[in-house]
Design a protein around this motif. Sequence first.
Motif, PDB file in Angstrom:
ATOM      1  N   LYS A 130       0.795  -0.984  -0.041  1.00  0.00           N
ATOM      2  CA  LYS A 130       0.461  -0.413   0.173  1.00  0.00           C
ATOM      3  C   LYS A 130       0.771   1.729   0.323  1.00  0.00           C
ATOM      4  N   GLU A 131       0.356   2.258   0.257  1.00  0.00           N
ATOM      5  CA  GLU A 131       1.032   3.685  -0.102  1.00  0.00           C
ATOM      6  C   GLU A 131       2.013   4.350   0.891  1.00  0.00           C
ATOM      7  N   ASP A 132       1.284   3.063   2.203  1.00  0.00           N
ATOM      8  CA  ASP A 132       1.998   3.536   3.472  1.00  0.00           C
ATOM      9  C   ASP A 132       3.206   2.238   3.601  1.00  0.00           C
ATOM     10  N   PHE A 133       3.988   1.711   2.443  1.00  0.00           N
ATOM     11  CA  PHE A 133       4.071   0.106   2.791  1.00  0.00           C
ATOM     12  C   PHE A 133       3.971  -0.346   3.217  1.00  0.00           C
ATOM     13  N   THR A 134       2.865  -0.815   4.082  1.00  0.00           N
ATOM     14  CA  THR A 134       2.526  -2.158   4.557  1.00  0.00           C
ATOM     15  C   THR A 134       1.694  -2.814   3.215  1.00  0.00           C
ATOM     16  N   THR A 156      12.186  -1.515   4.252  1.00  0.00           N
ATOM     17  CA  THR A 156      10.903  -0.700   5.320  1.00  0.00           C
ATOM     18  C   THR A 156      11.230  -0.626   6.805  1.00  0.00           C
ATOM     19  N   ILE A 158       9.268  -2.225   8.823  1.00  0.00           N
ATOM     20  CA  ILE A 158       7.346  -2.682   9.330  1.00  0.00           C
ATOM     21  C   ILE A 158       7.350  -3.914   9.605  1.00  0.00           C
ATOM     22  N   THR A 285      12.502  11.736   7.964  1.00  0.00           N
ATOM     23  CA  THR A 285      11.313  11.006   7.653  1.00  0.00           C
ATOM     24  C   THR A 285      11.671   9.146   7.572  1.00  0.00           C
ATOM     25  N   THR A 287      10.102   5.426   8.224  1.00  0.00           N
ATOM     26  CA  THR A 287       9.081   4.720   8.853  1.00  0.00           C
ATOM     27  C   THR A 287       9.443   3.905   9.581  1.00  0.00           C
ATOM     28  N   HIS A 288       8.257   3.141  10.315  1.00  0.00           N
ATOM     29  CA  HIS A 288       8.012   2.421  11.563  1.00  0.00           C
ATOM     30  C   HIS A 288       8.660   1.300  12.107  1.00  0.00           C
ATOM     31  N   TYR A 328      14.970   7.241  -0.529  1.00  0.00           N
ATOM     32  CA  TYR A 328      14.824   6.813   1.124  1.00  0.00           C
ATOM     33  C   TYR A 328      16.091   5.898   0.563  1.00  0.00           C
TER      34      TYR A 328
END
Length: 359
Positions: A130-134, A156, A158, A285, A287-288, A328
Motif C-alpha cells: 500500500k501507499e504507506d508500505f504496509t 522498510t 515495517i 521522515t 517508516t516505523h 530513501y
Amino acid sequence: MSKFLTPRLASLAPYVPGEQPKERKYVKLNTNESPFPPSPLAVKMAAEEGEKLMLYSDPDVKDLTAALAARYGVKPENVVVTNGSDEALNFAFMAFCGEDMPALFPDITYGFYKVFAQINGVPYEEIPLKEDFTIDLAEYHKRQGVVFIANPNAPTGIFLPLAEIEALVRQNPSRIVVVDEAYIDFGGESALSLIKKYDNLLVTQTFSKSRSMAGARLGFAVGSSELIADLHRVRYSTNPYNVNRMTAAAGVGAIKDEAYFQANCQKIVQTRAWAAKELSALGFTMTHSAANFLFVKHEAIAGKKLYEELKKRGVLVRHFDKPRIAGYNRITVGSEEEMQTLLAQIKTILEIEYENGSN
Ligand code: PMP
C-alpha cells in the motif's frame, strides 16, 4: 558471460549484495550486520571444532538442530539448519513452487525472492505494498501461490502484527506462507508460536543479524515435520553438508549464550530509538522500524545524493534504485559511536545542501 551459458541463466539478473569494500575503512551501515562480535562461547566452540576439519560435518547437524528445537519449543523434526537463511528460502522455492504454483511477494521487499524465483524457473508476482508500505492482505487472498513475506519487511523495517500473519496463513490452508524473520529479534513477535497450529506455515530465521554471525552463514527453517522433510529432500539433493563443522559449533555456542544475545538485541533497540529521534530532529521522515535498520528520507536531499555524499565521507548506507523508494536510504543501526559519526556527517552534508539551496 560465456557462449556456453544456458539461455535461462543468461537472462537472469543476479542478486546484488551490499558493498563490502576493502579499499578504505568505512563506517559500515549498509548490510545490516551486527556491530558486536559474536558470542565468545560461539568463537571458542568454533575454534575447538576446527581441529576436526579433516572429517565431513554431520549432515543432520544434530546438536545444533536439537539446541534450536529446545530454544524455540519445537521438536528437532520441525527444524532444518541451512547455509544462511538464504539457503532455506531457496530450498522453499525449490520444494514448494513450480510452473503451476507461482511465488507471491511484495513489490518492495528482499530482492533475493525474485532471483530465487528466476533461477528456479518459477513464475512470480510482485504485489504492490500500500501507499504507506504496509502489506495489502486482500490482494493475497485473491491469488493462489506460495507467499513469501519478510517480517519485519526489508528495506522498510515495517512489522506486520502476528494476528495479520495468522490471518494470511488461515486465509487459504491449501497454500504455504513463508515468513522470513531475518530481523524478528529486534522487537517483532515471531510466528514460530503458530507452527504447531498450521501445517502451511514455514518460518525462516538467521544467525546473521541478532547473533552477529553473518560471516558464518547460518540460518534455519521451522515448520511442520512434513514441510521440513520436504526441505531435507531438497537439501540431500543439492548439498547434504550444507553447514560446515565450525559454523554448526558456533551456532550451538550462540544459542547457549542467551544472555549475550538478549543484551545485544536490547542495545540495538535502544540505539535505534535514539538514532531515529536524532534523525527526525534533523528533518528526516522514516517508516516505523522493528528491525536493525532505519529507512529514512529527507526533503532537502535526494536519496542517492545522500548515499553518495556519505560514502565520500567514509559512511556506507544502502540506497535502492527503485522508483517507489528512490528517495530513501536504509541505514543499519550500528554501535552508538558509529551512529554519532553518521549523524555528524549528515549534519555537514545538510548544511552544505541548505547553503547551496539558498544561493
Ligand atoms: N531475508 C532478509 C529479509 C534479509 O535481509 C537477509 C539478509 N540479506 C536474508 C533473508 C538472508 O540472510 P542470511 O542468508 O545471511 O541468513
